[in-house]
Design a protein around this motif. Structure first.
Motif: not given
Length: 94
Positions: A11-26
């Protein structure tokens, strides 16, 4: 020149959160997914491949990859018992 010590806190890069606030996908670690390795089916509607097989799919790239491989669209197959410093899994809840 990245190493395991370069893995970011979840969760350290919240600017990359996706549509449903899921994070860190890659990019941090390859992630094991439910699917067993097989060609994509077409047409596809909720196409998880959970049939028996020998290799499971991992997605997302890791700290040790080139920029081209750091995307959730890139996948590779490996035996589930395999262990690598750049592969892990995601814990999720609803």
């Amino acid at each position: 020149d990245c190493m395991a010590s370069d893995i970011l806190t979840v969760g350290s890069r919240p600017d990359g959160n996706a549509k449903w606030n899921h994070t860190d996908l890659s990019g941090n670690l390859w992630e094991w997914v439910l699917d067993m390795s097989a060609p994509y089916s077409s047409p596809c509607n909720d196409c998880a491949n959970v049939a028996n097989g020998t290799d499971r799919v991992a997605r997302g790239g890791s700290f040790a990859e080139t920029a081209a491989n750091i995307t959730s669209a890139v996948r590779f197959a490996e035996m589930p018992a395999s262990r690598f410093p750049g592969i892990g899994f995601r814990c999720a809840h609803d």
